[in-house]
Motif scaffolding. Structure first.
Motif, PDB file in Angstrom:
ATOM      1  N   ILE A 159       0.836  -1.207   0.000  1.00 35.87           N
ATOM      2  CA  ILE A 159       0.000   0.000   0.000  1.00 35.87           C
ATOM      3  C   ILE A 159       0.874   1.262   0.000  1.00 35.87           C
ATOM      4  N   LYS A 160       1.943   1.221   0.787  1.00 35.54           N
ATOM      5  CA  LYS A 160       2.853   2.375   0.831  1.00 35.54           C
ATOM      6  C   LYS A 160       3.573   2.558  -0.496  1.00 35.54           C
ATOM      7  N   ALA A 191       1.208   4.144  -3.002  1.00 38.07           N
ATOM      8  CA  ALA A 191       0.990   5.577  -2.774  1.00 38.07           C
ATOM      9  C   ALA A 191       1.951   6.432  -3.594  1.00 38.07           C
ATOM     10  N   ASP A 241       1.122   6.402  -9.600  1.00 36.81           N
ATOM     11  CA  ASP A 241      -0.165   6.930 -10.060  1.00 36.81           C
ATOM     12  C   ASP A 241      -0.828   5.936 -11.017  1.00 36.81           C
ATOM     13  N   GLU A 299      -5.426   2.334   5.831  1.00 36.91           N
ATOM     14  CA  GLU A 299      -4.488   2.843   4.819  1.00 36.91           C
ATOM     15  C   GLU A 299      -5.108   2.820   3.417  1.00 36.91           C
ATOM     16  N   LYS A 358      -7.133   5.810   2.585  1.00 29.41           N
ATOM     17  CA  LYS A 358      -6.374   7.028   2.308  1.00 29.41           C
ATOM     18  C   LYS A 358      -5.960   7.135   0.843  1.00 29.41           C
ATOM     19  N   ASN A 359      -6.008   6.017   0.135  1.00 29.72           N
ATOM     20  CA  ASN A 359      -5.543   6.002  -1.250  1.00 29.72           C
ATOM     21  C   ASN A 359      -6.713   5.811  -2.201  1.00 29.72           C
ATOM     22  N   LYS A 360      -7.082   6.846  -2.912  1.00 30.56           N
ATOM     23  CA  LYS A 360      -8.241   6.808  -3.807  1.00 30.56           C
ATOM     24  C   LYS A 360      -8.024   5.903  -5.021  1.00 30.56           C
ATOM     25  N   ASN A 361      -6.777   5.514  -5.248  1.00 34.57           N
ATOM     26  CA  ASN A 361      -6.479   4.647  -6.385  1.00 34.57           C
ATOM     27  C   ASN A 361      -6.693   3.162  -6.090  1.00 34.57           C
TER      28      ASN A 361
END
Length: 342
Positions: free
Chosen positions: A192-193, A196, A199, A220, A223-226
């Motif tokens: 996940i990190k 981030a 893209d 987590e 927090k990431n819209k992707n």
């Protein structure tokens, strides 16, 4: 010939690679005239009806089961599914120390369960040469018992159609992870990190566990819209095969894999593979994958970017199709069984 398959008791609720391996081998062995029964704990058995017992997994969860079958006189084949981050020499001395602790203090370690189950077995079937080396050099399993049994994959993934997933989720050429969400071994926090910093849309497919680690992962992911989470897709769903075909890159950043059945499925469907370098994965994916150091977020990121920049083709899919279908694994297992039964 009639053979009894067994593994740890929670396999029916947890699922995962061992269950996939057992059920597929059981299905394909029938084509060779074998009758396979998968053990049910509450069922009564006349063990004299069976020629062999095949235990999948050699650890605490299977130890008492395997020991009971051995004590009752069953010829036993053990597929250990074993990995250690230690090299064989370190593993040998740690196991030797563990034996002393067990003798004087009643303290057991996971390695001792593996070692004793392999000692009980007539044949031991690791799925890679690296696993075989750990067993023979580290745990001192008799080399004569070792017969490599590669893992397999269902040929249906080779013909997977991406359009079903694309129509339902309006996504294509994304980064994909498939597996349990909540086991630390899968190393999803690092993934996940890494995502981030990239893209690109990513999809996580798999059951979410009720663990503290899973809660951290879910926080987590939000927090990431992707990142899109799909938690309730059955393993046999056509959408899963379609997701493999629709993605661009499949990532399995675990601390180790043996070798990662989801990655084999994705690779057969045409995905580019980014996978941990630990657990013998290179014996399956050869030069057709990007290998990462799971403890490095930068390594995971670099592996994904390198894969994204490569052209998608069928080279890996053909390699898997030619070497690792369940039909081929079943043929190998028939050869192994015949060593015991003639």
């Amino acid at each position: 010939m009639k053979i009894l398959f067994g593994s740890y008791s929670a396999i029916s609720v947890l699922g995962g690679g061992i269950k996939v391996q057992m059920t597929n081998l059981a299905y394909h062995l029938q084509k060779f005239g074998y009758e396979i029964e998968i053990f049910k704990p509450t069922q009564d058995y006349n063990l004299k009806e069976f020629d062999l017992f095949h235990l999948f997994g050699a650890h605490l969860g299977t130890y008492h089961f395997g020991r009971a079958m051995h004590s009752l006189g069953m010829k036993m084949v053990v597929t250990p599914i074993f990995f250690s981050k230690r090299n064989p020499i370190q593993l040998y001395w740690l196991t030797k120390l563990a034996k002393g602790l067990r003798h004087f203090g009643g303290i057991w370690t996971e390695h001792l369960f593996t070692q004793e189950l392999c000692a009980m077995a007539k044949i031991v079937t690791p799925n890679t040469e690296k696993e075989a080396l750990l067993l023979t050099k580290g745990l001192k399993v008799n080399k004569e018992k070792i017969k490599i049994l590669p893992n397999g994959v269902d040929e249906k993934f080779y013909n997977a159609n991406p359009e079903l997933f694309i129509q339902d989720y309006k996504l294509r050429d994304f980064i994909l992870y498939v597996g349990h969400i909540g086991w630390r071994r899968k190393n999803l926090l690092a993934l996940i990190k890494a995502l981030a910093r990239i893209d690109r849309k990513a999809v996580f497919i798999g059951p979410v566990l009720e663990t503290d680690y899973a809660k951290i992962l879910l926080a987590e992911i939000k927090k990431n819209k992707n990142i899109i989470l799909i938690p309730n897709l059955p393993p046999n769903s056509p959408l899963l095969a379609s997701a493999y075909a629709a993605c661009d890159v499949f990532v399995l950043p675990s601390y180790y894999e043996t070798p990662g059945l989801a990655a084999l499925e994705a690779g057969l469907a045409g995905a580019k593979i980014v996978i941990t370098k630990y657990g013998g994965t290179c014996e399956y994916f050869a030069d057709y994958a990007e290998y990462i150091e799971p403890r490095s977020i930068q390594s995971i990121k670099n592996g994904i970017i390198k894969a994204l920049n490569k052209k998608k083709d069928k080279t890996l899919a053909e390699h898997i199709k030619n070497n690792f279908l369940w039909e081929k694994a079943s043929q190998r297992l028939v050869e192994i069984y015949r060593l015991l039964t003639g």
